[in-house]
Design a protein around this motif. Structure first.
Motif, PDB file in Angstrom:
ATOM      1  N   HIS A 152       0.822  -1.217   0.000  1.00  0.00           N
ATOM      2  CA  HIS A 152       0.000   0.000   0.000  1.00  0.00           C
ATOM      3  C   HIS A 152       0.858   1.271   0.000  1.00  0.00           C
ATOM      4  N   GLU A 153       2.093   1.175   0.500  1.00  0.00           N
ATOM      5  CA  GLU A 153       2.982   2.347   0.498  1.00  0.00           C
ATOM      6  C   GLU A 153       3.185   2.879  -0.933  1.00  0.00           C
ATOM      7  N   GLU A 154       3.123   1.978  -1.907  1.00  0.00           N
ATOM      8  CA  GLU A 154       3.301   2.406  -3.305  1.00  0.00           C
ATOM      9  C   GLU A 154       2.114   3.232  -3.794  1.00  0.00           C
ATOM     10  N   ILE A 155       0.983   3.075  -3.135  1.00  0.00           N
ATOM     11  CA  ILE A 155      -0.230   3.791  -3.530  1.00  0.00           C
ATOM     12  C   ILE A 155      -0.397   5.049  -2.676  1.00  0.00           C
ATOM     13  N   GLY A 156      -0.127   4.898  -1.395  1.00  0.00           N
ATOM     14  CA  GLY A 156      -0.199   6.036  -0.477  1.00  0.00           C
ATOM     15  C   GLY A 156      -1.601   6.316   0.019  1.00  0.00           C
ATOM     16  N   GLY A 157      -1.681   7.173   1.034  1.00  0.00           N
ATOM     17  CA  GLY A 157      -2.982   7.541   1.593  1.00  0.00           C
ATOM     18  C   GLY A 157      -3.460   6.533   2.626  1.00  0.00           C
ATOM     19  N   SER A 158      -4.596   6.838   3.194  1.00  0.00           N
ATOM     20  CA  SER A 158      -5.159   5.995   4.250  1.00  0.00           C
ATOM     21  C   SER A 158      -5.836   4.777   3.623  1.00  0.00           C
ATOM     22  N   PRO A 159      -5.470   3.557   4.074  1.00  0.00           N
ATOM     23  CA  PRO A 159      -6.041   2.357   3.451  1.00  0.00           C
ATOM     24  C   PRO A 159      -7.563   2.308   3.636  1.00  0.00           C
ATOM     25  N   LEU A 160      -8.290   2.238   2.519  1.00  0.00           N
ATOM     26  CA  LEU A 160      -9.751   2.314   2.591  1.00  0.00           C
ATOM     27  C   LEU A 160     -10.377   1.075   3.228  1.00  0.00           C
ATOM     28  N   TRP A 161      -9.663  -0.044   3.221  1.00  0.00           N
ATOM     29  CA  TRP A 161     -10.234  -1.263   3.805  1.00  0.00           C
ATOM     30  C   TRP A 161     -10.268  -1.206   5.332  1.00  0.00           C
ATOM     31  N   LEU A 162      -9.589  -0.235   5.903  1.00  0.00           N
ATOM     32  CA  LEU A 162      -9.635  -0.111   7.367  1.00  0.00           C
ATOM     33  C   LEU A 162     -10.803   0.747   7.827  1.00  0.00           C
ATOM     34  N   ARG A 163     -11.363   1.518   6.938  1.00  0.00           N
ATOM     35  CA  ARG A 163     -12.363   2.508   7.326  1.00  0.00           C
ATOM     36  C   ARG A 163     -13.680   1.904   7.766  1.00  0.00           C
ATOM     37  N   ALA A 164     -14.193   2.432   8.853  1.00  0.00           N
ATOM     38  CA  ALA A 164     -15.494   1.976   9.344  1.00  0.00           C
ATOM     39  C   ALA A 164     -16.592   2.302   8.330  1.00  0.00           C
ATOM     40  N   GLU A 165     -16.460   3.434   7.643  1.00  0.00           N
ATOM     41  CA  GLU A 165     -17.459   3.816   6.633  1.00  0.00           C
ATOM     42  C   GLU A 165     -16.874   3.570   5.243  1.00  0.00           C
ATOM     43  N   ILE A 166     -17.739   3.221   4.301  1.00  0.00           N
ATOM     44  CA  ILE A 166     -17.281   3.002   2.928  1.00  0.00           C
ATOM     45  C   ILE A 166     -16.775   4.326   2.365  1.00  0.00           C
ATOM     46  N   GLY A 167     -15.609   4.290   1.777  1.00  0.00           N
ATOM     47  CA  GLY A 167     -15.046   5.532   1.253  1.00  0.00           C
ATOM     48  C   GLY A 167     -14.508   5.377  -0.150  1.00  0.00           C
ATOM     49  N   GLU A 168     -14.153   6.494  -0.718  1.00  0.00           N
ATOM     50  CA  GLU A 168     -13.518   6.513  -2.032  1.00  0.00           C
ATOM     51  C   GLU A 168     -12.333   7.459  -1.939  1.00  0.00           C
ATOM     52  N   ASP A 169     -11.344   7.237  -2.760  1.00  0.00           N
ATOM     53  CA  ASP A 169     -10.190   8.128  -2.769  1.00  0.00           C
ATOM     54  C   ASP A 169      -9.668   8.197  -4.203  1.00  0.00           C
ATOM     55  N   ALA A 170      -9.911   9.329  -4.816  1.00  0.00           N
ATOM     56  CA  ALA A 170      -9.571   9.486  -6.235  1.00  0.00           C
ATOM     57  C   ALA A 170      -8.063   9.351  -6.470  1.00  0.00           C
ATOM     58  N   ASP A 171      -7.260   9.902  -5.566  1.00  0.00           N
ATOM     59  CA  ASP A 171      -5.806   9.828  -5.746  1.00  0.00           C
ATOM     60  C   ASP A 171      -5.311   8.390  -5.694  1.00  0.00           C
ATOM     61  N   GLN A 172      -5.856   7.630  -4.737  1.00  0.00           N
ATOM     62  CA  GLN A 172      -5.430   6.226  -4.617  1.00  0.00           C
ATOM     63  C   GLN A 172      -5.861   5.417  -5.829  1.00  0.00           C
ATOM     64  N   ALA A 173      -7.089   5.676  -6.315  1.00  0.00           N
ATOM     65  CA  ALA A 173      -7.574   4.951  -7.495  1.00  0.00           C
ATOM     66  C   ALA A 173      -6.666   5.246  -8.692  1.00  0.00           C
ATOM     67  N   GLN A 174      -6.316   6.515  -8.832  1.00  0.00           N
ATOM     68  CA  GLN A 174      -5.443   6.929  -9.935  1.00  0.00           C
ATOM     69  C   GLN A 174      -4.071   6.275  -9.806  1.00  0.00           C
ATOM     70  N   ALA A 175      -3.548   6.253  -8.586  1.00  0.00           N
ATOM     71  CA  ALA A 175      -2.204   5.688  -8.362  1.00  0.00           C
ATOM     72  C   ALA A 175      -2.178   4.203  -8.696  1.00  0.00           C
ATOM     73  N   LEU A 176      -3.220   3.478  -8.297  1.00  0.00           N
ATOM     74  CA  LEU A 176      -3.252   2.039  -8.576  1.00  0.00           C
ATOM     75  C   LEU A 176      -3.439   1.793 -10.080  1.00  0.00           C
ATOM     76  N   ALA A 177      -4.336   2.555 -10.709  1.00  0.00           N
ATOM     77  CA  ALA A 177      -4.549   2.403 -12.152  1.00  0.00           C
ATOM     78  C   ALA A 177      -3.270   2.739 -12.918  1.00  0.00           C
ATOM     79  N   ASP A 178      -2.578   3.805 -12.486  1.00  0.00           N
ATOM     80  CA  ASP A 178      -1.309   4.188 -13.128  1.00  0.00           C
ATOM     81  C   ASP A 178      -0.294   3.054 -13.031  1.00  0.00           C
ATOM     82  N   LEU A 179      -0.178   2.510 -11.830  1.00  0.00           N
ATOM     83  CA  LEU A 179       0.808   1.458 -11.594  1.00  0.00           C
ATOM     84  C   LEU A 179       0.522   0.242 -12.481  1.00  0.00           C
ATOM     85  N   LEU A 180      -0.762  -0.166 -12.532  1.00  0.00           N
ATOM     86  CA  LEU A 180      -1.125  -1.351 -13.317  1.00  0.00           C
ATOM     87  C   LEU A 180      -0.910  -1.088 -14.811  1.00  0.00           C
TER      88      LEU A 180
END
Lengths: 225, 99
Positions: A191-219
């Motif tokens: 997750h360090e390669e993606i950065g930001g707060s891990p969404l799977w830990l969150r009590a509430e469902i969340g979204e994070d545009a930067d993390q989505a972009q980072a993972l899509a970029d990496l793939l």
């Protein structure tokens, strides 16, 4: 966007399951396997966004419901990890997947035949521990209650409801035994390669545009190599 | 400055545990770091924060094990340890020393 696919059932036959599908013009097709149980809900919206971003880059993807998961009407209490592994292989074939992205405990059911990535993989035994702890805490709130170890011991023998999930004795045993992440030939993305707060830990469902972009970029970067 | 759990004299490892614990709470509660930075020893957790339901506490405990390299036994988990930030920090420190 949504398609159905024939998922093999452990008792034989198939069940018609839903899949979220993003088409694209390129030759790469990614099979996306979300985490098991609680974290699947927490990450679903985020994974959908990653898939959408990938499609814009010409990478197709499919996120299939496995029997007993998400919108499936197959009973969760009859499912097993090995059954889900078989279903994931069938999904890879059905959607013509060239690669797999397995997230967190989804790593445990990734088809061995496909190249791809494990994003922040977690051993299923850890997820079971969390579920048993949640069940124990919720029982304690209403007075008394069982310890996590007792909850697992009873569910192992008879199956049971653990933090809202109806699980068979067999899957409890499989989860307990899955104490390691088997990476095989898959590349681990921390997750360090993606950065930001891990969404799977969150009590509430969340979204994070930067993390989505980072993972899509990496793939996309890795697929272009 | 209000007295906080970090205001007492601390060694590096104590402040490291404090920082890790605050980071985990920030992740689990989806609160920004500044808000969690404001938690003091008396800040109420389980039973006080609506976001912190049983599943969130379970997530917190499992993440504490992973990031602090400790093992939390079933018997360790009680109302006192989970009730306040100070209680949780004291528990994490004791476990780290033990581990």
């Amino acid at each position: 966007m949504y398609e159905t696919w024939p998922a093999p059932l452990i008792e034989g036959g198939t069940s018609e399951e839903m899949a979220l599908v993003f088409k694209a013009t390129g030759g790469n097709r990614l099979l996306v396997l979300p985490p098991l149980f609680e974290e699947a809900n927490r990450l679903r919206r985020q994974l959908r966004e990653v898939m959408r971003l990938l499609s814009l880059r010409g990478i197709a993807s499919a996120l299939p419901d496995l029997p007993g998961c998400n919108e499936s009407i197959a009973p969760l209490g009859k499912q097993t990890l090995s059954g889900w592994r078989t279903a994931a292989v069938a999904a890879a074939g059905h959607f013509g997947a060239t690669h797999v992205l397995a997230v967190r405990t989804g790593a445990a059911i990734a088809p061995a035949e496909l190249p791809g990535w494990l994003y922040a993989p977690q051993a299923p035994a850890r997820a079971l521990t969390s579920l048993a702890r949640a069940q124990s805490l919720s029982e304690a709130e209403t007075g008394g209650g069982r310890q996590p170890a007792e909850i697992i011991a009873e569910a192992r023998e008879y199956g049971g409801h653990v933090a809202g999930w109806t699980l068979s004795g067999e899957i409890i045993r499989e989860l307990e035994q899955s104490t390691d992440v088997q990476t095989g030939y898959l590349v681990v993305v921390d997750h360090e390669e993606i950065g930001g707060s891990p969404l799977w830990l969150r009590a509430e469902i969340g979204e994070d545009a930067d993390q989505a972009q980072a993972l899509a970029d990496l793939l996309a970067r890795e697929l272009a190599r | 400055m209000a007295e906080t759990a970090t205001a007492e004299p601390t060694g590096p490892s104590r402040s490291a545990i404090d920082a890790t614990l605050r980071a985990i709470l920030s992740d689990v509660l989806a609160l920004d770091a500044e808000r969690v930075e404001g938690f003091d020893g008396d800040t109420g957790l389980f039973g006080h924060l609506p976001e912190l339901d049983s599943m969130a506490v379970a997530t917190l405990l499992t993440e504490m094990e992973d990031r602090l390299h400790i093992i939390i036994e079933d018997d360790d988990v009680d109302g006192e340890m989970l009730e306040t930030y100070g209680g949780l920090l004291a528990f994490a420190e004791a476990k780290t020393i033990e581990g």
